[in-house]
Design a protein around this motif. Sequence first.
Motif, PDB file in Angstrom:
ATOM      1  N   GLU A  61       1.897   7.834 -17.501  1.00 21.64           N
ATOM      2  CA  GLU A  61       2.090   7.045 -15.586  1.00 21.64           C
ATOM      3  C   GLU A  61       4.208   6.518 -16.045  1.00 21.64           C
ATOM      4  OE1 GLU A  61      -0.643   4.350 -16.386  1.00 21.64           O
ATOM      5  OE2 GLU A  61      -1.891   5.521 -15.402  1.00 21.64           O
ATOM      6  N   TRP A  62       4.923   5.991 -14.976  1.00 26.70           N
ATOM      7  CA  TRP A  62       5.736   5.435 -14.799  1.00 26.70           C
ATOM      8  C   TRP A  62       5.410   4.399 -14.074  1.00 26.70           C
ATOM      9  CZ3 TRP A  62      10.604   7.132 -15.576  1.00 26.70           C
ATOM     10  CH2 TRP A  62      10.727   8.237 -16.565  1.00 26.70           C
ATOM     11  N   VAL A  63       6.237   2.375 -14.852  1.00 30.44           N
ATOM     12  CA  VAL A  63       5.536   1.577 -14.413  1.00 30.44           C
ATOM     13  C   VAL A  63       7.205   1.059 -14.159  1.00 30.44           C
ATOM     14  CG1 VAL A  63       4.595  -0.016 -15.338  1.00 30.44           C
ATOM     15  CG2 VAL A  63       3.560   1.921 -15.667  1.00 30.44           C
ATOM     16  N   CYS A  64       6.792   0.221 -13.354  1.00 33.48           N
ATOM     17  CA  CYS A  64       7.321  -0.898 -12.329  1.00 33.48           C
ATOM     18  C   CYS A  64       7.937  -1.738 -13.790  1.00 33.48           C
ATOM     19  CB  CYS A  64       7.751  -0.554 -11.112  1.00 33.48           C
ATOM     20  SG  CYS A  64       9.207  -2.159 -10.467  1.00 33.48           S
ATOM     21  N   LYS A  65       9.089  -2.459 -13.848  1.00 38.14           N
ATOM     22  CA  LYS A  65       9.205  -2.974 -15.316  1.00 38.14           C
ATOM     23  C   LYS A  65       8.977  -4.819 -14.883  1.00 38.14           C
ATOM     24  CE  LYS A  65      10.424  -2.483 -19.197  1.00 38.14           C
ATOM     25  NZ  LYS A  65       9.975  -3.111 -20.662  1.00 38.14           N
ATOM     26  N   ASP A  66       9.539  -4.819 -13.276  1.00 37.22           N
ATOM     27  CA  ASP A  66      10.237  -5.974 -12.124  1.00 37.22           C
ATOM     28  C   ASP A  66       8.513  -6.331 -11.647  1.00 37.22           C
ATOM     29  OD1 ASP A  66      12.779  -5.983 -13.038  1.00 37.22           O
ATOM     30  OD2 ASP A  66      12.943  -4.753 -10.725  1.00 37.22           O
ATOM     31  N   MET A  79       5.841  13.756  -4.784  1.00 40.76           N
ATOM     32  CA  MET A  79       6.547  14.652  -5.113  1.00 40.76           C
ATOM     33  C   MET A  79       6.352  13.467  -6.982  1.00 40.76           C
ATOM     34  SD  MET A  79       9.665  13.704  -2.689  1.00 40.76           S
ATOM     35  CE  MET A  79      11.096  14.149  -4.187  1.00 40.76           C
ATOM     36  N   TYR A  80       6.872  13.949  -7.665  1.00 37.64           N
ATOM     37  CA  TYR A  80       6.812  13.944  -9.191  1.00 37.64           C
ATOM     38  C   TYR A  80       8.439  12.659  -9.229  1.00 37.64           C
ATOM     39  CZ  TYR A  80       3.917  17.394 -10.732  1.00 37.64           C
ATOM     40  OH  TYR A  80       3.418  18.457 -11.138  1.00 37.64           O
ATOM     41  N   PHE A  81       7.797  11.748  -9.961  1.00 35.67           N
ATOM     42  CA  PHE A  81       9.083  10.355  -9.817  1.00 35.67           C
ATOM     43  C   PHE A  81      10.350  11.153 -10.054  1.00 35.67           C
ATOM     44  CE2 PHE A  81      10.952   7.767 -12.842  1.00 35.67           C
ATOM     45  CZ  PHE A  81      11.078   6.203 -11.218  1.00 35.67           C
ATOM     46  N   GLU A  82      10.249  12.151 -11.368  1.00 35.92           N
ATOM     47  CA  GLU A  82      12.066  12.324 -11.529  1.00 35.92           C
ATOM     48  C   GLU A  82      12.332  13.688 -10.613  1.00 35.92           C
ATOM     49  OE1 GLU A  82       9.477  12.932 -15.666  1.00 35.92           O
ATOM     50  OE2 GLU A  82       9.194  13.173 -13.553  1.00 35.92           O
ATOM     51  N   GLU A  83      11.993  13.698  -8.887  1.00 33.37           N
ATOM     52  CA  GLU A  83      12.393  14.695  -7.909  1.00 33.37           C
ATOM     53  C   GLU A  83      12.879  13.886  -7.731  1.00 33.37           C
ATOM     54  OE1 GLU A  83       9.097  16.479  -6.868  1.00 33.37           O
ATOM     55  OE2 GLU A  83       9.438  18.399  -8.078  1.00 33.37           O
ATOM     56  N   GLN A  84      12.249  12.124  -7.831  1.00 33.12           N
ATOM     57  CA  GLN A  84      12.853  11.442  -6.724  1.00 33.12           C
ATOM     58  C   GLN A  84      14.105  10.941  -6.427  1.00 33.12           C
ATOM     59  OE1 GLN A  84      10.923   9.730  -4.707  1.00 33.12           O
ATOM     60  NE2 GLN A  84       9.179  10.449  -4.859  1.00 33.12           N
ATOM     61  N   GLY A  87      18.644   6.805  -4.315  1.00 35.76           N
ATOM     62  CA  GLY A  87      17.437   5.244  -3.098  1.00 35.76           C
ATOM     63  C   GLY A  87      16.487   5.575  -3.307  1.00 35.76           C
ATOM     64  N   PHE A  88      15.784   5.697  -4.009  1.00 33.76           N
ATOM     65  CA  PHE A  88      13.898   5.309  -3.763  1.00 33.76           C
ATOM     66  C   PHE A  88      13.713   4.363  -4.878  1.00 33.76           C
ATOM     67  CE2 PHE A  88      10.553   4.850  -7.337  1.00 33.76           C
ATOM     68  CZ  PHE A  88       8.995   5.415  -5.979  1.00 33.76           C
ATOM     69  N   ARG A  89      12.666   2.594  -3.861  1.00 33.55           N
ATOM     70  CA  ARG A  89      12.813   2.013  -4.105  1.00 33.55           C
ATOM     71  C   ARG A  89      10.440   1.867  -4.493  1.00 33.55           C
ATOM     72  NH1 ARG A  89      16.759  -1.539  -5.008  1.00 33.55           N
ATOM     73  NH2 ARG A  89      18.656  -0.897  -3.521  1.00 33.55           N
ATOM     74  N   CYS A  90      11.222   1.136  -5.320  1.00 30.71           N
ATOM     75  CA  CYS A  90       9.191   0.753  -5.688  1.00 30.71           C
ATOM     76  C   CYS A  90       8.661   0.043  -4.145  1.00 30.71           C
ATOM     77  CB  CYS A  90       9.437  -0.608  -6.770  1.00 30.71           C
ATOM     78  SG  CYS A  90       7.851  -0.963  -6.993  1.00 30.71           S
ATOM     79  N   PRO A  91       7.737   0.632  -4.307  1.00 26.12           N
ATOM     80  CA  PRO A  91       6.706   0.570  -2.459  1.00 26.12           C
ATOM     81  C   PRO A  91       6.635  -0.957  -2.959  1.00 26.12           C
ATOM     82  CG  PRO A  91       6.415   2.399  -3.436  1.00 26.12           C
ATOM     83  CD  PRO A  91       7.391   1.702  -4.719  1.00 26.12           C
ATOM     84  N   ARG A  98      15.556   2.665 -11.324  1.00 25.19           N
ATOM     85  CA  ARG A  98      16.308   2.747 -12.437  1.00 25.19           C
ATOM     86  C   ARG A  98      15.792   1.847 -13.338  1.00 25.19           C
ATOM     87  NH1 ARG A  98      20.859  -0.151  -9.612  1.00 25.19           N
ATOM     88  NH2 ARG A  98      20.571  -1.910 -10.462  1.00 25.19           N
ATOM     89  N   ARG A  99      14.305   0.912 -12.377  1.00 27.41           N
ATOM     90  CA  ARG A  99      14.135  -0.333 -13.267  1.00 27.41           C
ATOM     91  C   ARG A  99      12.476  -0.123 -13.701  1.00 27.41           C
ATOM     92  NH1 ARG A  99      14.810  -3.380 -16.497  1.00 27.41           N
ATOM     93  NH2 ARG A  99      14.011  -5.591 -15.324  1.00 27.41           N
TER      94      ARG A  99
END
Length: 141
Positions: A61-66, A79-84, A87-91, A98-99
Amino acid sequence: MKFLVLLALLIAASTEAFSTVKPSFSKIAVTTPSTTSLNVFGNRKSAAQKSAEEDKYWQGEWVCKDCGYIYQRAECAGMYFEEQGPGFRCPQCSGPRRRYAKKVGDKVGTTLDGGDAPILLFSIGGMLATIAFGIWAVDNL
């Protein structure tokens, strides 16, 4: 006299700009139509190609640190996270890509930007430089 010659040249140049020109169709490329329309979305991938593609991506899993949001592929256009893109932002909190950090078990790894260490180092360095400048200014002014 020179003024009249210059005026005549300007009038001639301006009327030349509005002259009609017939379009030339000889430069347009003609393409032949496709023999089939079934290949619109590409070829089907074999099982080996699908497994090789999945091995390229992090299966955890990829987790937003914020805000703690867990990236879900189904919610983000499949899309896989690496394909984003960059300009991708946490929804949830609009944090930058990068966070996000990889989650392994109960631990969340470092973010893609290396964590908060660079921010803290530059902040402390700036604070020390401001204090040093203040001391210098008091002594010399």
